[in-house]
Design an enzyme around this catalytic site. Structure first.
Site, mmCIF file in Angstrom:
data_model
loop_
_atom_site.group_PDB
_atom_site.id
_atom_site.type_symbol
_atom_site.label_atom_id
_atom_site.label_comp_id
_atom_site.label_asym_id
_atom_site.label_seq_id
_atom_site.Cartn_x
_atom_site.Cartn_y
_atom_site.Cartn_z
ATOM 1 N N GLU A 170 0.855 -1.283 0.156
ATOM 2 C CA GLU A 170 0.061 0.034 -0.163
ATOM 3 C C GLU A 170 0.783 1.284 -0.075
ATOM 4 O OE1 GLU A 170 -2.600 -0.814 3.302
ATOM 5 O OE2 GLU A 170 -3.602 -2.470 2.204
ATOM 6 N N GLU A 277 -5.911 -10.499 -2.281
ATOM 7 C CA GLU A 277 -6.853 -10.370 -1.178
ATOM 8 C C GLU A 277 -8.199 -10.403 -1.391
ATOM 9 O OE1 GLU A 277 -5.538 -7.281 1.565
ATOM 10 O OE2 GLU A 277 -3.343 -7.782 1.216
HETATM 11 O O1 9MR Z 1 -7.306 -9.221 7.706
HETATM 12 C C1 9MR Z 1 -6.311 -8.495 8.422
HETATM 13 C C2 9MR Z 1 -6.556 -8.193 10.039
HETATM 14 O O2 9MR Z 1 -6.988 -9.312 10.519
HETATM 15 C C3 9MR Z 1 -5.551 -7.367 10.610
HETATM 16 O O3 9MR Z 1 -6.281 -6.863 11.749
HETATM 17 C C4 9MR Z 1 -5.264 -6.158 9.789
HETATM 18 C C5 9MR Z 1 -3.993 -5.609 10.522
HETATM 19 O O4 9MR Z 1 -2.935 -6.309 10.493
HETATM 20 O O5 9MR Z 1 -4.774 -6.420 8.357
HETATM 21 C C6 9MR Z 1 -5.943 -7.239 7.917
HETATM 22 O O6 9MR Z 1 -5.582 -7.606 6.572
HETATM 23 C C7 9MR Z 1 -5.089 -6.453 5.690
HETATM 24 C C8 9MR Z 1 -4.023 -6.740 4.738
HETATM 25 O O7 9MR Z 1 -2.938 -7.041 5.757
HETATM 26 C C9 9MR Z 1 -3.607 -5.567 4.055
HETATM 27 N N1 9MR Z 1 -4.641 -5.321 2.970
HETATM 28 C C10 9MR Z 1 -6.092 -5.161 3.756
HETATM 29 C C11 9MR Z 1 -6.554 -6.322 4.614
HETATM 30 C C12 9MR Z 1 -7.684 -5.928 5.374
HETATM 31 O O8 9MR Z 1 -7.505 -4.758 6.109
#
Ligand code: 9MR
Length: 369
Positions: A170, A277
């Site tokens: 990101e 994702e």
């Molecule tokens: O799904 C993930 C969630 O359980 C965590 O709390 C969060 C922070 O680490 O990240 C979420 O996954 C994200 C991913 O790492 C990056 N793209 C967006 C995803 C959803 O927020």
């Protein structure tokens, strides 16, 4: 997305709570089903997702899920690639004094490999994480050396075991207007921190495909364009970017054709592409939205089908993997972490019982083409 927040659902404790709740609810649900058992044949379990495609089909997993036998069976049935959802992130590995804790990441990576799954690493550098150690008061030289050390230590630990890494996650500004400002860019430069991470990762793991990963690329054309220009620019700067990660947290309201257009533009760079994702929320908070759930489902199915077709149309060498962010609806962060408990949410290919959701059929049809 970066503000994904705390670790709800990520640690073993909260998963235990979740599983326990489901267990308590199970007898009630079974009793309710029994009343109809003679009249209805239960829908069959979905055919294995991995049997639908000639490329890896991925899903996320966390250590807290490993003790859930049903989840394990579903993962083994459906996926050929695992992305640890949390354990490889700086928020879990990096300690305030720059030491690394690999206890959780080792567990999930070892588990995936024991299942014969390919492993995709997520993520080495993310603007939303690591501020405590990498703070603005750190002298620049120390910042740079610790940064290099962190990236090369983590990538190096899993050398030879990762198919690929999301090296930087990101990097583009929320609305696509330029790049993000963050603690890394302030110390090492807006492009500097990205180039540096790719160089370190390449040195530590020469075989892994190194990805730049981003969201809203299909949803916001300007962001998609900024992202692809960034990939080109990084390549001209000599950064070993080896793949494009399109998170694809799809907005089901995207105009028809826009997903295909982004995938075509992305494909023109010639790099492997990872739908990294995928999910597709049905939720709409607008009081003006009076559409039925069925109407929204139809729109969801059309957009997911468009993405699957666009991915399938890529040249074989550019199809790195097709990954959903969670396996069943109940595994999704959108359901798990939604404190408001919107009961109609269904953002993934499989329902809570592992049966095919309507979007599954669209993906199956696209991959059969
Ligand atoms: O799904 C993930 C969630 O359980 C965590 O709390 C969060 C922070 O680490 O990240 C979420 O996954 C994200 C991913 O790492 C990056 N793209 C967006 C995803 C959803 O927020």
């Amino acid at each position: 997305m970066g503000e994904g927040g705390p670790r709800s659902g990520s640690d073993e404790g909260s998963h235990f709570r979740l599983n326990r709740r489901s267990l308590l609810a199970a007898p009630l649900a079974l009793a309710a089903c029994d009343r109809f058992a003679s009249a209805q044949t239960p829908a069959p379990e979905a055919a294995p997702l991995k049997s639908l495609a000639p490329f890896p089909i991925g899903a996320t997993g966390m250590t807290g899920q490993l003790s859930d036998a049903v989840w394990v069976a579903q993962m083994r049935r459906h996926v050929s690639q695992l992305t640890p959802e949390w354990e490889l992130k700086p928020e879990r590995i990096l300690q305030p004094d720059f030491t690394c804790d690999f206890s959780a990441s080792d567990r999930i990576v070892d588990w995936g490999r024991e299942q014969g799954m390919r492993i995709h690493g997520h993520t080495l550098v993310w603007y939303s994480q690591g501020q405590q150690a990498f703070n603005d008061d750190l002298p620049r030289a120390r910042f740079a050396s610790e940064y290099d050390r962190y990236v090369s230590t983590v990538a190096g630990r899993y050398r030879g075991r990762m198919a690929g890494w999301d090296v930087v996650n990101e990097p583009v500004a929320e609305d696509g207007d330029g790049l993000r400002d963050c603690h890394f860019s302030r110390a090492l430069g807006q492009e500097g921190y990205i180039v540096r991470a790719f160089e370190q990762a390449r040195g530590a793991d020469p075989e892994a495909v190194l990805f730049l990963n981003e969201y809203n690329l299909e949803n916001i054309p300007k962001k998609g364009a900024t992202f692809l220009r960034l990939v080109e620019r990084l390549l001209t700067l000599g950064a070993p970017v080896g793949g494009i990660g399109a998170q694809s947290h799809l907005d089901i309201e995207i105009p028809a054709g826009q997903i295909t257009a982004f995938m075509r533009d992305a494909a023109s760079l010639g790099l492997p592409i990872h739908v990294s994702e995928l999910d597709f929320s049905l939720r709409s908070d607008s009081p003006l939205d009076t559409r039925s759930l069925g109407q929204k489902r139809a729109q969801q199915v059309a957009r997911v089908g468009e993405l699957a077709e666009a991915f399938f149309a890529l040249p074989e060498r550019q199809r790195y993997a097709f990954t959903t962010w969670g396996l069943r609806d109940t595994d999704s962060w959108l359901v798990r972490e939604d404190g408001r408990g919107w009961r109609d949410e269904s953002p993934l290919l499989l329902d809570a019982q592992g049966r095919a959701n309507p979007a599954y059929q669209a993906v199956a049809a696209a991959f059969r083409a």
